[in-house]
Design a protein around this motif. Structure first.
Motif, mmCIF file in Angstrom:
data_model
loop_
_atom_site.group_PDB
_atom_site.id
_atom_site.type_symbol
_atom_site.label_atom_id
_atom_site.label_comp_id
_atom_site.label_asym_id
_atom_site.label_seq_id
_atom_site.Cartn_x
_atom_site.Cartn_y
_atom_site.Cartn_z
ATOM 1 N N VAL A 231 0.853 -1.181 0.000
ATOM 2 C CA VAL A 231 0.000 0.000 0.000
ATOM 3 C C VAL A 231 0.887 1.229 0.000
ATOM 4 O O VAL A 231 1.902 1.285 0.702
ATOM 5 N N GLU A 232 0.507 2.234 -0.791
ATOM 6 C CA GLU A 232 1.253 3.475 -0.840
ATOM 7 C C GLU A 232 0.709 4.467 0.197
ATOM 8 O O GLU A 232 -0.502 4.540 0.410
ATOM 9 N N PRO A 233 1.586 5.248 0.820
ATOM 10 C CA PRO A 233 1.099 6.281 1.738
ATOM 11 C C PRO A 233 0.287 7.344 1.001
ATOM 12 O O PRO A 233 0.586 7.685 -0.150
ATOM 13 N N ASP A 234 -0.757 7.835 1.654
ATOM 14 C CA ASP A 234 -1.547 8.914 1.070
ATOM 15 C C ASP A 234 -0.700 10.172 0.922
ATOM 16 O O ASP A 234 0.203 10.437 1.718
ATOM 17 N N SER A 235 -1.020 10.974 -0.109
ATOM 18 C CA SER A 235 -0.316 12.237 -0.329
ATOM 19 C C SER A 235 -0.955 13.343 0.503
ATOM 20 O O SER A 235 -2.157 13.316 0.772
ATOM 21 N N PRO A 236 -0.171 14.347 0.909
ATOM 22 C CA PRO A 236 -0.747 15.492 1.627
ATOM 23 C C PRO A 236 -1.790 16.194 0.767
ATOM 24 O O PRO A 236 -1.660 16.258 -0.463
ATOM 25 N N ARG A 237 -2.811 16.722 1.399
ATOM 26 C CA ARG A 237 -3.853 17.399 0.643
ATOM 27 C C ARG A 237 -4.340 18.625 1.410
ATOM 28 O O ARG A 237 -4.256 18.697 2.634
ATOM 29 N N SER A 238 -4.846 19.585 0.646
ATOM 30 C CA SER A 238 -5.434 20.768 1.250
ATOM 31 C C SER A 238 -6.801 20.436 1.833
ATOM 32 O O SER A 238 -7.508 19.553 1.338
ATOM 33 N N VAL A 239 -7.179 21.152 2.895
ATOM 34 C CA VAL A 239 -8.457 20.937 3.549
ATOM 35 C C VAL A 239 -9.166 22.286 3.669
ATOM 36 O O VAL A 239 -8.597 23.250 4.189
ATOM 37 N N ARG A 240 -10.400 22.350 3.183
ATOM 38 C CA ARG A 240 -11.214 23.557 3.299
ATOM 39 C C ARG A 240 -12.453 23.226 4.116
ATOM 40 O O ARG A 240 -13.214 22.332 3.758
ATOM 41 N N ARG A 241 -12.659 23.944 5.196
ATOM 42 C CA ARG A 241 -13.801 23.714 6.071
ATOM 43 C C ARG A 241 -14.706 24.945 6.076
ATOM 44 O O ARG A 241 -14.216 26.083 6.195
ATOM 45 N N THR A 242 -16.013 24.696 5.952
ATOM 46 C CA THR A 242 -16.981 25.785 5.930
ATOM 47 C C THR A 242 -17.982 25.723 7.080
ATOM 48 O O THR A 242 -18.897 26.527 7.143
ATOM 49 N N PHE A 243 -17.856 24.778 7.996
ATOM 50 C CA PHE A 243 -18.661 24.703 9.222
ATOM 51 C C PHE A 243 -20.160 24.614 8.931
ATOM 52 O O PHE A 243 -20.974 25.261 9.590
ATOM 53 N N ASP A 244 -20.502 23.786 7.933
ATOM 54 C CA ASP A 244 -21.909 23.630 7.575
ATOM 55 C C ASP A 244 -22.639 22.626 8.459
ATOM 56 O O ASP A 244 -23.868 22.630 8.519
ATOM 57 N N GLY A 245 -21.918 21.727 9.116
ATOM 58 C CA GLY A 245 -22.562 20.679 9.894
ATOM 59 C C GLY A 245 -22.860 21.109 11.315
ATOM 60 O O GLY A 245 -22.713 22.272 11.704
ATOM 61 N N ASP A 246 -23.268 20.115 12.115
ATOM 62 C CA ASP A 246 -23.582 20.377 13.518
ATOM 63 C C ASP A 246 -22.477 19.893 14.454
ATOM 64 O O ASP A 246 -22.658 19.842 15.674
ATOM 65 N N ALA A 247 -21.323 19.502 13.880
ATOM 66 C CA ALA A 247 -20.176 19.082 14.687
ATOM 67 C C ALA A 247 -18.915 19.677 14.078
ATOM 68 O O ALA A 247 -18.843 19.932 12.869
ATOM 69 N N LEU A 248 -17.914 19.893 14.916
ATOM 70 C CA LEU A 248 -16.644 20.391 14.412
ATOM 71 C C LEU A 248 -16.026 19.409 13.427
ATOM 72 O O LEU A 248 -16.151 18.186 13.610
ATOM 73 N N PRO A 249 -15.348 19.880 12.386
ATOM 74 C CA PRO A 249 -14.560 18.977 11.552
ATOM 75 C C PRO A 249 -13.586 18.187 12.416
ATOM 76 O O PRO A 249 -13.126 18.668 13.459
ATOM 77 N N PRO A 250 -13.254 16.964 12.011
ATOM 78 C CA PRO A 250 -12.547 16.045 12.924
ATOM 79 C C PRO A 250 -11.172 16.509 13.363
ATOM 80 O O PRO A 250 -10.700 16.076 14.421
ATOM 81 N N GLU A 251 -10.507 17.356 12.594
ATOM 82 C CA GLU A 251 -9.151 17.739 12.970
ATOM 83 C C GLU A 251 -9.090 18.782 14.079
ATOM 84 O O GLU A 251 -8.027 19.046 14.641
ATOM 85 N N PHE A 252 -10.229 19.389 14.442
ATOM 86 C CA PHE A 252 -10.224 20.500 15.388
ATOM 87 C C PHE A 252 -10.428 20.032 16.832
ATOM 88 O O PHE A 252 -11.182 19.104 17.102
ATOM 89 N N GLN A 253 -9.766 20.740 17.743
ATOM 90 C CA GLN A 253 -9.955 20.562 19.180
ATOM 91 C C GLN A 253 -9.993 21.921 19.865
ATOM 92 O O GLN A 253 -9.729 22.955 19.238
#
Length: 536
Positions: A322-344
């Motif tokens: 299996v190949e490691p995943d490549s880095p990717r950009s992340v854009r969050r717009t806070f549309d849901g009812d929970a924080l995006p998973p990377e936030f604390q």
């Protein structure tokens, strides 16, 4: 290939276990909430965040915990159809005492509901639970000695007074004597015990040398779980202390795991230092990360790194193709009812007092000052790359200089930079930059701008570009061109090595959104997006 680190950014003290074909790694989160990160993988190469289990007051409340306290070195295991998580909530850092309270919680599923915590003891930190094949359970932790030099079992580091072992079950708690089974080697600072059993031997791994550049995984074994334990022929299984130019440094503190096919691996904590302007001349901007190494058993029934020696590799053969995943950009717009998973956020289980989601935005409710140990409205994500760009947009109407909101690169209360939208009595709505460039007692607030920058009533877009040891803030309004604001700032401050150094603070670098209101009126700031783009 496995490419180290497998968990980049602040992910220290990796405890690993396998359930069927799934691997799980639990890492320390210190004062960040919810507590403990658990990642899942099927190939040891690519990992996803599966849960942060300590997510309510019945499991964790860290209000008032100093920086670098909170959750230290969890241990994750699986037995009797359940996951078992053992963790410490440390309440004090400086001085002779630690006040470290150890707990157990369980769950049928790693991403399910975890039981209210069961208190075990407070005799030291880095707890671990071993499920023996005779049905008994054994609780371990290092023993903390507050009395000072010359009083403990290790002559060089008296505070780390060996590894305690005691029987435990969830109904009756601890039973029988607490036995000090291992004093450690001459490297000292012996902590983070884990036991596994193979061919009639009980193998004990510990971390030694401190969590800085002398760190190591130490191994010992015994025919009886209560000892005596003999040291590994090399004493240590993993360490980069003798190779200061090796790309992986601070290697230590991990746990053993076997694949379904019997291949053997060991996790370890690691850092990737780069050159910086600080007093050490090098720093790890991504903090203490998680790596994995492949191991082999020799005829002497001792475990060794596959390639020999003590140095972990950047690239390691994986059990699957299996190949490691490549880095990717992340854009969050806070549309849901929970924080995006990377936030604390920090410390408090009462998240509704510091933020809410709705109407396509994240609203921060200004509370105490940036760096507060109690109730701080800061929502952030880990820095995972040596170079990155982060952007956000904030709508905020401050009426006094005591109210501010904006974008921050943050390590702790004494190590941060922040671009803030605030109010100036003479200029009205303005931008300012505040920094704190080192740990107590030297840390004082500094202002990077000679004069605040006036802005209109429109929402303000904020941007920070971090490039290794330097960072630069920018801003714009109404879709205009980005304008740099303030000088280039020292990004090496946002690291373990900043301020007093690697043993005074040991968490990680974050970038995120901040609001405070020192009037106590809870002024609200709306953030409509947050972008994170890796640059290298």
């Amino acid at each position: 290939m496995i490419r180290n680190p497998v968990l980049p950014g602040f992910n220290p003290d990796p405890s690993i276990c396998r359930v069927g074909e799934d691997y799980y790694i639990a890492t320390s989160t210190f004062e960040w909430y919810p507590g403990v990160q658990i990642h899942q993988s099927r190939d040891l190469v690519n990992w996803r965040l599966a849960s942060r289990p300590l997510n309510r007051a019945a499991l964790l409340d860290m209000r008032g915990n100093p920086d670098s306290c909170g959750i230290w070195a969890p241990c994750l295991s699986y037995a009797h159809g359940r996951f078992w998580l053992v963790y410490t909530d440390v309440k004090r850092l400086d001085g002779n005492f630690k006040d470290s309270h150890n707990y157990v919680t369980t769950s049928d599923a790693v991403d399910g509901e975890w039981t209210d915590r069961i208190y075990v003891n407070s005799s030291g930190f880095d707890p671990s639970l071993f499920h023996d094949d005779d049905g008994r359970k054994w609780f371990m932790n290092m023993q903390w000695n507050h009395r000072g030099p010359g009083t403990g079992g290790n002559p060089e580091h008296a505070s780390f007074d060996g590894i305690l072992l005691q029987q435990w079950n969830e109904i009756e708690g601890l039973s029988g004597p607490a036995i000090n089974i291992y004093p450690g080697t001459a490297r000292g600072l012996t902590e983070a015990p884990h036991i596994f059993k193979r061919n009639g031997w009980y193998y004990l791994t510990t971390a030694e040398g401190g969590t800085g550049y002398r760190h190591a995984v130490t191994m010992a074994r015994s025919r009886s779980i209560t000892g005596p334990y003999e040291d590994h022929p090399q004493k240590h299984l993993i360490s980069s202390a003798a190779a200061p130019r090796h790309p992986i440094q601070r290697a230590g503190h991990g746990q053993y795991v076997e694949t379904p096919d019997g291949e053997t691996y060991h996790t370890f904590l690691m850092g990737r230092p780069i050159s910086g302007p600080g007093k050490s001349g090098r720093f790890c901007p991504l903090g203490r990360e998680t790596g994995i190494e492949r191991c082999v058993w020799h005829d002497d029934d001792w475990l060794y790194l596959e390639q020999g020696g003590l140095l972990p590799r950047v690239e390691v053969p994986s059990p699957t193709d299996v190949e490691p995943d490549s880095p990717r950009s992340v854009r969050r717009t806070f549309d849901g009812d929970a924080l995006p998973p990377e936030f604390q956020w920090l410390r408090t289980p009462e998240k509704d007092r510091i933020f809410r989601l709705g109407d396509g935005s994240l609203t921060l409710i200004g509370r105490e000052s940036i760096g507060s140990w109690f109730e701080q409205a800061l929502v952030a994500r880990r820095q995972e790359h040596l170079a990155y760009v982060a952007e956000t947009m904030v709508s905020f109407d401050p009426v006094t200089y005591q109210q501010a909101a904006g974008l921050t690169t943050y390590y702790n209360r004494y190590k941060f930079h922040a671009l803030l939208l605030t109010h100036d009595p003479d200029a009205g709505r303005v931008l300012s930059i505040v920094s704190c460039n080192g740990d107590w007692p030297d840390g004082k607030l500094t202002m990077a701008l000679d004069a605040p920058v006036r802005v209109s009533d429109a929402p303000v877009e904020m941007r920070v570009e971090v490039n290794h040891a330097s960072q630069q803030f920018s801003w714009r309004q109404s879709g205009g061109a980005w304008k740099e604001v303030g000088p280039a700032l020292d990004a090496s401050v946002i690291s373990d090595e900043g301020g007093r150094g690697e043993h005074a603070s040991f968490t990680g670098a974050f970038v995120g959104m901040i609001a405070f209101d020192l009037t106590g009126q809870g002024a609200e700031a709306r953030f409509s997006r947050f972008d994170y783009e890796p640059r290298g």
